[in-house]
Design an enzyme around this catalytic site. Sequence first.
Site, mmCIF file in Angstrom:
data_model
loop_
_atom_site.group_PDB
_atom_site.id
_atom_site.type_symbol
_atom_site.label_atom_id
_atom_site.label_comp_id
_atom_site.label_asym_id
_atom_site.label_seq_id
_atom_site.Cartn_x
_atom_site.Cartn_y
_atom_site.Cartn_z
ATOM 1 N N TYR A 23 -49.328 80.998 23.487
ATOM 2 C CA TYR A 23 -49.171 81.786 22.257
ATOM 3 C C TYR A 23 -49.409 83.264 22.553
ATOM 4 C CZ TYR A 23 -49.323 83.225 17.428
ATOM 5 O OH TYR A 23 -49.036 83.852 16.246
ATOM 6 N N PHE A 75 -23.967 101.308 11.457
ATOM 7 C CA PHE A 75 -23.752 99.908 11.821
ATOM 8 C C PHE A 75 -24.322 99.064 10.683
ATOM 9 C CE2 PHE A 75 -24.563 95.773 13.662
ATOM 10 C CZ PHE A 75 -23.259 95.461 14.005
ATOM 11 N N THR A 76 -23.668 97.945 10.420
ATOM 12 C CA THR A 76 -23.965 97.134 9.236
ATOM 13 C C THR A 76 -25.453 96.800 9.091
ATOM 14 O OG1 THR A 76 -23.348 95.220 10.563
ATOM 15 C CG2 THR A 76 -21.655 96.126 9.114
ATOM 16 N N ASP A 134 -30.112 103.157 19.435
ATOM 17 C CA ASP A 134 -29.669 101.772 19.414
ATOM 18 C C ASP A 134 -29.095 101.508 20.808
ATOM 19 O OD1 ASP A 134 -28.406 99.360 19.207
ATOM 20 O OD2 ASP A 134 -27.626 99.718 17.187
ATOM 21 N N LYS A 184 -26.539 91.358 23.742
ATOM 22 C CA LYS A 184 -25.333 92.012 24.260
ATOM 23 C C LYS A 184 -25.555 92.387 25.742
ATOM 24 C CE LYS A 184 -24.721 92.642 19.611
ATOM 25 N NZ LYS A 184 -25.689 92.206 18.594
ATOM 26 N N ARG A 228 -13.555 94.537 10.706
ATOM 27 C CA ARG A 228 -14.424 95.714 10.773
ATOM 28 C C ARG A 228 -13.767 96.834 9.974
ATOM 29 N NH1 ARG A 228 -19.573 94.469 12.743
ATOM 30 N NH2 ARG A 228 -19.176 93.564 10.727
ATOM 31 N N PHE A 258 -19.624 90.811 4.558
ATOM 32 C CA PHE A 258 -18.617 90.328 5.510
ATOM 33 C C PHE A 258 -18.992 88.979 6.123
ATOM 34 C CE2 PHE A 258 -21.057 91.320 9.320
ATOM 35 C CZ PHE A 258 -21.942 92.278 8.848
HETATM 36 N N1 PM9 Z 1 -23.911 93.243 16.439
HETATM 37 C C1 PM9 Z 1 -21.768 92.275 16.592
HETATM 38 O O1 PM9 Z 1 -21.040 91.279 16.543
HETATM 39 C C2 PM9 Z 1 -23.641 90.857 15.697
HETATM 40 C C3 PM9 Z 1 -23.913 90.827 14.267
HETATM 41 S S1 PM9 Z 1 -23.066 91.899 13.166
HETATM 42 C C4 PM9 Z 1 -21.557 91.258 13.046
HETATM 43 O O2 PM9 Z 1 -21.355 93.393 16.961
HETATM 44 C C5 PM9 Z 1 -25.605 97.016 17.073
HETATM 45 C C6 PM9 Z 1 -24.844 98.166 17.618
HETATM 46 C C7 PM9 Z 1 -25.041 95.774 16.984
HETATM 47 C C8 PM9 Z 1 -25.784 94.694 16.427
HETATM 48 C C9 PM9 Z 1 -25.206 93.418 16.248
HETATM 49 C C10 PM9 Z 1 -27.112 94.955 16.006
HETATM 50 C C11 PM9 Z 1 -27.946 93.865 15.410
HETATM 51 C C12 PM9 Z 1 -27.625 96.214 16.114
HETATM 52 N N2 PM9 Z 1 -26.864 97.214 16.643
HETATM 53 O O3 PM9 Z 1 -27.287 90.831 15.790
HETATM 54 O O4 PM9 Z 1 -29.564 91.345 14.997
HETATM 55 O O5 PM9 Z 1 -23.798 95.611 17.412
HETATM 56 O O6 PM9 Z 1 -29.182 90.947 17.394
HETATM 57 O O7 PM9 Z 1 -28.361 92.988 16.392
HETATM 58 C C13 PM9 Z 1 -23.164 92.155 16.252
HETATM 59 P P1 PM9 Z 1 -28.612 91.445 16.119
#
Ligand code: PM9
Length: 472
Positions: free
Chosen positions: A85, A137-138, A228, A271, A395, A462
């Site tokens: 833990y 970004f979303t 980011d 990523k 997008r 979306f």
């Molecule tokens: N990006 C993508 O497919 C997955 C979810 S949104 C459709 O591009 C950036 C630049 C991203 C991103 C996720 C996140 C969030 C932050 N910044 O999905 O929570 O492209 O790990 O990261 C997606 P998490």
Amino acid sequence: MTTAKLKTMGQQSGRRSWAEPWKIKMVEPIRLTIQAERTRALKEAGYNTFLLRSEDVYIDLLTDSGTNAMSDRQWAGMLMGDEAYAGSRNFYNLEEAVSTYYGYRYMVPTHQGRGAEHLLSQTLIKPGQYVPGNMYFTTTRIHQELAGGTFVDVIIDKAHDPGNEHPFKGNVDLGKLEFLIKQKGAENIAYISLAGTVNMAGGQPVSMANVRALRELCDRFRIRIYLDATRMVENAFFIQQREEGYADKPIAAILKEFCNYTDGAWMSAKKDNLVNIGGWLAVNDNELFDSLRNMVVIYEGLHTYGGVAGRDMEAMAIGIAEGVQDDQIRSRVGQVLYLGDLLLNWKIPIVKPVGGHAVFLDARKFYPHIPQDQFPAQTLAAQLYLNSGVRGMERGIVSAGRDPKTGEHRFPALELTRLAIPRRVYTQAHMDVVAEAVKTVYDAREHTKGLKMVYEPKRLRFFQARFEPVAE
Ligand code: PM9
């Protein structure tokens, strides 16, 4: 930049072609469904590719997030998971990898990128403050809004033009930013939200010169910059390829230099870090770290695991080191450019230059007869799936959502369908099939009708919205 111009290991050793720096040890079968099956599946999914079952998809380019193939070293590392833990050895390995390759002093793990966005936004944004950044970004913007902030787009104008071939379309417009700071007062700027290879702009990079100048500007006003870093390794690759003075520098050195101009970073490790789940948040300021370390235990888990298993932290630590290898990133982006080149050769409208993680189809140019509020990019994603079983992602207007103040649709200049390529997953032959599928849909574009939204979730619509074809 085209694949022909890409500097490759092959060219350095006198060869013309490049190849992936790995071979395949295990495979996962995939199946091409018949058109009738896809018609049924798409209808059941409300014409939203997020709502399809992956079993019904042939080539899955929905996202490059968490869809990476891990290496044998990473899988071996998973078996070395220390699931204590508190104080897992894998946490210390991750901490060391973040500090070695990104250069930040303090780090907390998070379950994925948005976990880190949540902690950072809640800690740094005071209600009423502004958060300038190089395009929204979303998930990032919703966390900034939920913390009471207002995101302000200060990316260069060229980023909003899909055909403009500026090599660094992710750059911050320093004039726009300085104007905003003077207009609102530096004390009302929470921080700069800077993204490497800007996702919503088409995977477009920021130059080293731009981040250096941004640092100078922010120092004048005592404003911090948070990065980011989700696809920052891809950004470093474009700097190496395109920016004067970086051609002979290793990716790892470029990455570290860039991060050095910022005060900290959040990461979706799904990523660039080559894993299926995980994230982290890293900063240089000890006092801020103290607050974040305290917040993480409320929302994610203890500060030495932050919502991920020990084994996942180990996979991240190894993935960080693998992801910055020059030959790895060269073949990763090379595959994206390969697909982009195929489409450009057929004069299919895509965002130029081709980005680091995806090819973005310009849905406005596919369907000039479909108004934006009939969702051209959503339509294109649906048509591509229907035709070929290839899954992409909208997008455009659906992703942009509604303005929280007016409740009206936001109408973004970019109306795109993204084909994101998972890392180390598909072959060049898959890319050929994808390109042919896009061409078939493009050739039938004149007869395609738009969609209407029949279910709209309140936030990040979306992901779960449902659609139906507009009446004939
Ligand atoms: N990006 C993508 O497919 C997955 C979810 S949104 C459709 O591009 C950036 C630049 C991203 C991103 C996720 C996140 C969030 C932050 N910044 O999905 O929570 O492209 O790990 O990261 C997606 P998490």
